[in-house]
Design a protein around this motif. Structure first.
Motif, PDB file in Angstrom:
ATOM      1  N   HIS A 160      19.168  -0.997  62.167  1.00 27.05           N
ATOM      2  CA  HIS A 160      19.452  -0.347  60.876  1.00 27.05           C
ATOM      3  C   HIS A 160      19.990  -1.406  59.920  1.00 27.05           C
ATOM      4  O   HIS A 160      20.727  -2.298  60.352  1.00 27.05           O
ATOM      5  CB  HIS A 160      20.494   0.767  61.076  1.00 27.05           C
ATOM      6  CG  HIS A 160      20.662   1.657  59.911  1.00 27.05           C
ATOM      7  ND1 HIS A 160      21.483   1.334  58.856  1.00 27.05           N
ATOM      8  CD2 HIS A 160      20.114   2.864  59.619  1.00 27.05           C
ATOM      9  CE1 HIS A 160      21.443   2.326  57.973  1.00 27.05           C
ATOM     10  NE2 HIS A 160      20.615   3.252  58.413  1.00 27.05           N
ATOM     11  N   PRO A 161      19.652  -1.336  58.638  1.00 24.76           N
ATOM     12  CA  PRO A 161      20.163  -2.329  57.697  1.00 24.76           C
ATOM     13  C   PRO A 161      21.690  -2.273  57.525  1.00 24.76           C
ATOM     14  O   PRO A 161      22.310  -3.271  57.150  1.00 24.76           O
ATOM     15  CB  PRO A 161      19.460  -2.020  56.380  1.00 24.76           C
ATOM     16  CG  PRO A 161      18.779  -0.728  56.550  1.00 24.76           C
ATOM     17  CD  PRO A 161      18.716  -0.417  58.014  1.00 24.76           C
ATOM     18  N   ASP A 162      22.295  -1.142  57.812  1.00 24.14           N
ATOM     19  CA  ASP A 162      23.751  -0.977  57.683  1.00 24.14           C
ATOM     20  C   ASP A 162      24.242  -0.090  58.822  1.00 24.14           C
ATOM     21  O   ASP A 162      24.524   1.095  58.629  1.00 24.14           O
ATOM     22  CB  ASP A 162      24.071  -0.361  56.320  1.00 24.14           C
ATOM     23  CG  ASP A 162      25.554  -0.289  56.043  1.00 24.14           C
ATOM     24  OD1 ASP A 162      26.345  -0.938  56.766  1.00 24.14           O
ATOM     25  OD2 ASP A 162      25.927   0.427  55.102  1.00 24.14           O
ATOM     26  N   PRO A 163      24.330  -0.639  60.051  1.00 23.20           N
ATOM     27  CA  PRO A 163      24.638   0.176  61.227  1.00 23.20           C
ATOM     28  C   PRO A 163      25.845   1.097  61.106  1.00 23.20           C
ATOM     29  O   PRO A 163      25.756   2.258  61.513  1.00 23.20           O
ATOM     30  CB  PRO A 163      24.831  -0.851  62.339  1.00 23.20           C
ATOM     31  CG  PRO A 163      23.994  -1.999  61.930  1.00 23.20           C
ATOM     32  CD  PRO A 163      24.107  -2.041  60.428  1.00 23.20           C
ATOM     33  N   PRO A 164      26.976   0.665  60.537  1.00 21.96           N
ATOM     34  CA  PRO A 164      28.112   1.586  60.462  1.00 21.96           C
ATOM     35  C   PRO A 164      27.836   2.847  59.646  1.00 21.96           C
ATOM     36  O   PRO A 164      28.489   3.865  59.836  1.00 21.96           O
ATOM     37  CB  PRO A 164      29.220   0.751  59.810  1.00 21.96           C
ATOM     38  CG  PRO A 164      28.855  -0.655  60.092  1.00 21.96           C
ATOM     39  CD  PRO A 164      27.345  -0.681  60.089  1.00 21.96           C
ATOM     40  N   ASN A 165      26.853   2.785  58.771  1.00 24.25           N
ATOM     41  CA  ASN A 165      26.531   3.934  57.932  1.00 24.25           C
ATOM     42  C   ASN A 165      25.252   4.641  58.348  1.00 24.25           C
ATOM     43  O   ASN A 165      24.740   5.487  57.604  1.00 24.25           O
ATOM     44  CB  ASN A 165      26.454   3.511  56.463  1.00 24.25           C
ATOM     45  CG  ASN A 165      27.817   3.126  55.940  1.00 24.25           C
ATOM     46  OD1 ASN A 165      28.777   3.873  56.086  1.00 24.25           O
ATOM     47  ND2 ASN A 165      27.922   1.947  55.367  1.00 24.25           N
ATOM     48  N   ALA A 166      24.720   4.307  59.519  1.00 21.22           N
ATOM     49  CA  ALA A 166      23.523   4.993  60.015  1.00 21.22           C
ATOM     50  C   ALA A 166      23.858   6.458  60.280  1.00 21.22           C
ATOM     51  O   ALA A 166      24.956   6.779  60.741  1.00 21.22           O
ATOM     52  CB  ALA A 166      23.029   4.321  61.287  1.00 21.22           C
ATOM     53  N   ASP A 208      23.516   7.560  65.779  1.00 22.15           N
ATOM     54  CA  ASP A 208      23.799   6.465  66.711  1.00 22.15           C
ATOM     55  C   ASP A 208      24.326   5.212  66.028  1.00 22.15           C
ATOM     56  O   ASP A 208      23.970   4.100  66.388  1.00 22.15           O
ATOM     57  CB  ASP A 208      22.553   6.123  67.531  1.00 22.15           C
ATOM     58  CG  ASP A 208      22.057   7.275  68.359  1.00 22.15           C
ATOM     59  OD1 ASP A 208      22.893   8.081  68.796  1.00 22.15           O
ATOM     60  OD2 ASP A 208      20.836   7.386  68.572  1.00 22.15           O
ATOM     61  N   ALA A 209      25.189   5.372  65.050  1.00 23.21           N
ATOM     62  CA  ALA A 209      25.713   4.228  64.296  1.00 23.21           C
ATOM     63  C   ALA A 209      26.364   3.190  65.197  1.00 23.21           C
ATOM     64  O   ALA A 209      26.236   1.987  64.961  1.00 23.21           O
ATOM     65  CB  ALA A 209      26.704   4.712  63.244  1.00 23.21           C
ATOM     66  N   ALA A 210      27.040   3.616  66.232  1.00 23.64           N
ATOM     67  CA  ALA A 210      27.754   2.678  67.106  1.00 23.64           C
ATOM     68  C   ALA A 210      26.826   1.841  67.968  1.00 23.64           C
ATOM     69  O   ALA A 210      27.235   0.800  68.487  1.00 23.64           O
ATOM     70  CB  ALA A 210      28.728   3.433  68.001  1.00 23.64           C
ATOM     71  N   THR A 211      25.598   2.261  68.135  1.00 28.05           N
ATOM     72  CA  THR A 211      24.696   1.542  69.029  1.00 28.05           C
ATOM     73  C   THR A 211      23.621   0.745  68.302  1.00 28.05           C
ATOM     74  O   THR A 211      22.862   0.033  68.945  1.00 28.05           O
ATOM     75  CB  THR A 211      23.998   2.517  69.996  1.00 28.05           C
ATOM     76  OG1 THR A 211      23.209   3.429  69.244  1.00 28.05           O
ATOM     77  CG2 THR A 211      25.012   3.266  70.843  1.00 28.05           C
ATOM     78  N   GLN A 212      23.554   0.836  67.003  1.00 28.81           N
ATOM     79  CA  GLN A 212      22.496   0.159  66.255  1.00 28.81           C
ATOM     80  C   GLN A 212      22.845  -1.299  65.991  1.00 28.81           C
ATOM     81  O   GLN A 212      23.995  -1.640  65.731  1.00 28.81           O
ATOM     82  CB  GLN A 212      22.270   0.879  64.922  1.00 28.81           C
ATOM     83  CG  GLN A 212      21.977   2.329  65.120  1.00 28.81           C
ATOM     84  CD  GLN A 212      20.759   2.794  64.380  1.00 28.81           C
ATOM     85  OE1 GLN A 212      20.003   2.013  63.845  1.00 28.81           O
ATOM     86  NE2 GLN A 212      20.564   4.088  64.356  1.00 28.81           N
ATOM     87  N   LEU A 213      21.832  -2.141  66.046  1.00 25.93           N
ATOM     88  CA  LEU A 213      21.988  -3.535  65.648  1.00 25.93           C
ATOM     89  C   LEU A 213      21.599  -3.670  64.186  1.00 25.93           C
ATOM     90  O   LEU A 213      20.756  -2.930  63.683  1.00 25.93           O
ATOM     91  CB  LEU A 213      21.077  -4.441  66.477  1.00 25.93           C
ATOM     92  CG  LEU A 213      21.352  -4.565  67.970  1.00 25.93           C
ATOM     93  CD1 LEU A 213      20.375  -5.552  68.593  1.00 25.93           C
ATOM     94  CD2 LEU A 213      22.772  -5.001  68.226  1.00 25.93           C
ATOM     95  N   ILE A 272      19.748  -5.789  61.140  1.00 29.47           N
ATOM     96  CA  ILE A 272      18.477  -6.510  61.111  1.00 29.47           C
ATOM     97  C   ILE A 272      18.697  -7.971  61.459  1.00 29.47           C
ATOM     98  O   ILE A 272      17.913  -8.563  62.210  1.00 29.47           O
ATOM     99  CB  ILE A 272      17.798  -6.337  59.746  1.00 29.47           C
ATOM    100  CG1 ILE A 272      17.384  -4.865  59.569  1.00 29.47           C
ATOM    101  CG2 ILE A 272      16.588  -7.255  59.604  1.00 29.47           C
ATOM    102  CD1 ILE A 272      16.909  -4.493  58.184  1.00 29.47           C
ATOM    103  N   ASP A 273      19.777  -8.566  60.970  1.00 30.22           N
ATOM    104  CA  ASP A 273      20.072  -9.965  61.299  1.00 30.22           C
ATOM    105  C   ASP A 273      20.330 -10.150  62.794  1.00 30.22           C
ATOM    106  O   ASP A 273      19.858 -11.126  63.394  1.00 30.22           O
ATOM    107  CB  ASP A 273      21.284 -10.465  60.508  1.00 30.22           C
ATOM    108  CG  ASP A 273      20.973 -10.652  59.034  1.00 30.22           C
ATOM    109  OD1 ASP A 273      19.786 -10.799  58.676  1.00 30.22           O
ATOM    110  OD2 ASP A 273      21.932 -10.640  58.241  1.00 30.22           O
ATOM    111  N   GLU A 274      21.079  -9.242  63.395  1.00 21.80           N
ATOM    112  CA  GLU A 274      21.335  -9.323  64.840  1.00 21.80           C
ATOM    113  C   GLU A 274      20.030  -9.206  65.619  1.00 21.80           C
ATOM    114  O   GLU A 274      19.810  -9.936  66.592  1.00 21.80           O
ATOM    115  CB  GLU A 274      22.302  -8.226  65.273  1.00 21.80           C
ATOM    116  CG  GLU A 274      23.706  -8.411  64.774  1.00 21.80           C
ATOM    117  CD  GLU A 274      24.585  -7.198  64.998  1.00 21.80           C
ATOM    118  OE1 GLU A 274      25.773  -7.403  65.324  1.00 21.80           O
ATOM    119  OE2 GLU A 274      24.108  -6.050  64.836  1.00 21.80           O
TER     120      GLU A 274
END
Length: 66
Positions: free
Chosen positions: A28-34, A37-42, A44-46
């Protein structure tokens, strides 16, 4: 990983070393705001950093058993 994204690269590299050929990775481009599953998303840079690592580990593992 219990939702701890910082462990994803370690587990993914271990899986690649063990011969896993396919991965399901939530990005996700902004995992904390997905919204899911915000806690498990990487980020794009990661993800972009992880893929070459997985390819290298996988190639080394294939070479080791050849």
């Amino acid at each position: 990983t219990g939702g701890a994204r910082e462990f994803h690269p370690y587990l993914a590299r271990a899986a690649a070393a063990a011969g896993v050929d396919g991965f399901f990775i939530e990005v996700h481009p902004d995992p904390p705001n997905a919204l899911s599953d915000a806690a498990t998303q990487l980020s794009i840079d990661e993800f972009d950093q992880l893929i070459p690592q997985l390819e290298a580990v996988s190639a080394a593992a294939r070479e080791a058993v050849s």
